[in-house]
Design an enzyme around this catalytic site. Structure first.
Site, PDB file in Angstrom:
ATOM      1  N   HIS A   1       0.844  -1.188   0.000  1.00  0.00           N
ATOM      2  CA  HIS A   1       0.000   0.000   0.000  1.00  0.00           C
ATOM      3  C   HIS A   1       0.882   1.241   0.000  1.00  0.00           C
ATOM      4  CE1 HIS A   1      -3.476   2.537   0.780  1.00  0.00           C
ATOM      5  NE2 HIS A   1      -2.682   3.233   1.558  1.00  0.00           N
TER       6      HIS A   1
ATOM      7  N   ASP B   1     -15.011   2.983   7.446  1.00  0.00           N
ATOM      8  CA  ASP B   1     -13.952   3.893   7.006  1.00  0.00           C
ATOM      9  C   ASP B   1     -14.408   4.716   5.813  1.00  0.00           C
ATOM     10  OD1 ASP B   1     -11.181   4.960   6.759  1.00  0.00           O
ATOM     11  OD2 ASP B   1     -11.366   3.943   4.828  1.00  0.00           O
TER      12      ASP B   1
ATOM     13  N   ARG C   1     -14.441  13.084   7.198  1.00  0.00           N
ATOM     14  CA  ARG C   1     -13.203  13.778   7.582  1.00  0.00           C
ATOM     15  C   ARG C   1     -12.756  14.732   6.487  1.00  0.00           C
ATOM     16  NH1 ARG C   1      -9.522   9.150   7.966  1.00  0.00           N
ATOM     17  NH2 ARG C   1      -7.912  10.702   8.234  1.00  0.00           N
TER      18      ARG C   1
ATOM     19  N   SER D   1      -7.425   4.372   9.307  1.00  0.00           N
ATOM     20  CA  SER D   1      -8.177   4.332   8.052  1.00  0.00           C
ATOM     21  C   SER D   1      -7.489   3.400   7.042  1.00  0.00           C
ATOM     22  CB  SER D   1      -8.267   5.756   7.494  1.00  0.00           C
ATOM     23  OG  SER D   1      -8.684   5.762   6.160  1.00  0.00           O
TER      24      SER D   1
ATOM     25  N   LYS E   1      -8.606  -0.988   6.014  1.00  0.00           N
ATOM     26  CA  LYS E   1      -8.864  -1.527   4.671  1.00  0.00           C
ATOM     27  C   LYS E   1      -7.887  -2.648   4.343  1.00  0.00           C
ATOM     28  CE  LYS E   1      -8.779   2.716   3.279  1.00  0.00           C
ATOM     29  NZ  LYS E   1      -9.063   4.108   3.098  1.00  0.00           N
TER      30      LYS E   1
HETATM   31  N1  URA Z   1      -5.732   7.378   2.858  1.00  0.00           N
HETATM   32  C1  URA Z   1      -6.714   6.718   3.496  1.00  0.00           C
HETATM   33  O1  URA Z   1      -7.170   5.675   3.053  1.00  0.00           O
HETATM   34  N2  URA Z   1      -7.164   7.239   4.656  1.00  0.00           N
HETATM   35  C2  URA Z   1      -6.707   8.382   5.184  1.00  0.00           C
HETATM   36  O2  URA Z   1      -7.151   8.786   6.238  1.00  0.00           O
HETATM   37  C3  URA Z   1      -5.678   9.060   4.509  1.00  0.00           C
HETATM   38  C4  URA Z   1      -5.210   8.524   3.335  1.00  0.00           C
END
Ligand code: URA
Length: 434
Positions: A82, A161, A168, A183, A187
């Site tokens: 990621h 999320d 957010r 966050s 995932k």
């Molecule tokens: N990427 C995400 O998936 N979440 C965040 O809070 C910031 C960047």
């Protein structure tokens, strides 16, 4: 339990328990807690912070708010990577085939981009017919047979999320370390890989502008992953200027293909070798980073990584002809050089601004509904530290519209600053954590 009391508790600087966090996330996902109360809580967290235990509990609650993918049908340890996001970041297109060609199963879930350029899925759509709408059975089958598959994010993956990130985004509460870490990791944990390698970017084009913050974010995410029983490591890499030379979807695909042929930019190749080594070691396909690196280099030298990309594109319904003939990729109608305004050295190239130039050309999405022009973007001819002569090309701009080209050119030039004296080239890899 009442949401009102929990907002006050956090506002006053106290820690929330696991039960309280579970109550909040479940209530919010199911629509019992309204956006205005959740916004207040996010702002309280923004100012008061969360400790490690709260961050882990928040991550787990969000990961379990929807489907936890079961990848147990895939043989061996599955690796995923990621990136916290950057300009010109086409790493997945190179890294996936390299790691898969070296024998490790790459089971990746990717998104579309909202912002400067498309995401990995948008870029892959440069291959006609390519699709990431795989059923879980097809996904498993593809990883088992060719060691690589990329699936679009399912609607039910960490829905808490999804809802919270959107909130957010409009309440000024994105850039909090614990909230970003939870966050991203929610995932990744829900997506099921055993090995998670994080590419945490640092610099002007990254979420985290300073190295100190980037290391802190990396540390937090590695801790969460390891606590959740996944082998997690992080590489902190420079995003103070774009990665490689190409910025724009099809242009980045071309650069990824060149890299798989061993003819790509040095920084991109280095980053892929570094991240890939962590994936191979984590998944048990190499005993240490040195052995892993040799195996990955071999996939570039013997052409197996390039062939793997073609195999992967075909397995997901795409026409892979462009892997072997990049002239078949989408191409913009206008290509024009951007000349350097002065003699000297390129001192800085604000990655975000280069990304904005690409967005102006139509290469990214301003809203979820925007349609991306895959062919447009910029190819840099100079990077930070390079000497430049007035009139010499700084970049080539690829456009389909003259007005957009002029606006993007202006934006690109605001991204660049020059000095009379030599400047040091930037170091790409700033650190690693595992
Ligand atoms: N990427 C995400 O998936 N979440 C965040 O809070 C910031 C960047």
């Amino acid at each position: 339990m009442r949401m009102y009391d929990l907002i006050i508790k956090k506002r006053n600087g106290n820690s929330l328990t696991k039960e309280e966090i579970d109550f909040i996330i479940q209530g919010y996902t199911e629509g019992q807690i309204p956006d205005y109360q959740m916004s207040a809580l996010m702002m309280a967290i923004y100012f008061q912070g969360m400790n490690e235990e709260e961050t882990v509990n928040l991550t787990m609650a969000m990961a379990h708010s929807g489907e936890m993918l079961d990848l147990s049908g895939i043989h061996g340890k599955k690796a995923d990577k990621h990136s916290t996001g950057g300009v010109g970041d086409k790493t997945s297109l190179v890294l996936g085939p390299m790691v898969a060609a070296a024998g490790a199963p790459v089971a990746k879930m990717s998104g579309r981009g909202l912002g400067h350029t498309g995401g990995t899925i948008d870029k892959l759509e440069s291959f006609p017919g390519f699709s990431t709408s795989l059923t879980p059975e097809q996904f498993t089958e593809n990883v088992n047979t060719i060691h690589m598959a990329i699936m679009g994010q399912t609607a039910n993956l960490a829905p808490a999320d999804k809802k919270l990130y959107a909130l957010r985004d409009v309440t000024g509460t994105v850039d909090n370390m614990s909230l970003i870490a939870s966050s991203i990791m929610s995932k990744k944990l829900a997506a099921g890989a055993d090995v998670i390698v994080l590419d945490v970017k640092t610099g002007s084009g990254a979420f985290m502008k300073t190295e100190e913050d980037s290391f802190a974010l990396a540390k937090e995410m590695v801790k969460i992953g390891n606590k959740a029983g996944r082998y997690t490591s992080a590489v902190i890499s420079d995003m103070d200027q774009p990665l490689g030379f190409a910025v724009g979807n099809a242009l980045e695909v071309k650069e990824a293909i060149d890299t798989l042929k061993g003819q790509g930019p040095e920084d991109l190749q280095e980053l892929c070798l570094t991240l890939g080594s962590h994936m191979l070691v984590g998944a048990g396909y190499a005993k240490d980073l040195e052995e892993a690196r040799k195996k990955l280099e071999q996939t570039l030298e013997d052409g197996s990584a390039l062939r793997k990309l073609a195999q992967f594109v075909e397995a997901q319904g795409g026409d892979s002809a462009a892997v072997f003939d990049t002239n078949l990729l989408p191409e913009a109608s206008i290509q024009e050089e951007i000349p350097a305004p002065v003699d000297g050295y390129l001192a800085h190239m604000e990655a975000d601004e280069v990304g904005s130039a690409c967005l102006i050309l139509g290469g990214g999405r301003e809203t979820k509904e925007s349609v991306i022009d895959l062919s447009v973007g910029l190819v840099l001819k100079k990077k930070v530290g390079d000497a430049v002569k007035q009139g010499e090309a700084l970049a080539v701009i690829h456009a389909n519209d003259r007005d957009k080209l002029e606006a993007a050119k202006k934006r690109f030039l605001t991204a660049c600053s020059f000095t009379e004296n030599p400047v040091e080239k930037r170091t790409l890899i700033r650190g690693m954590l595992s």
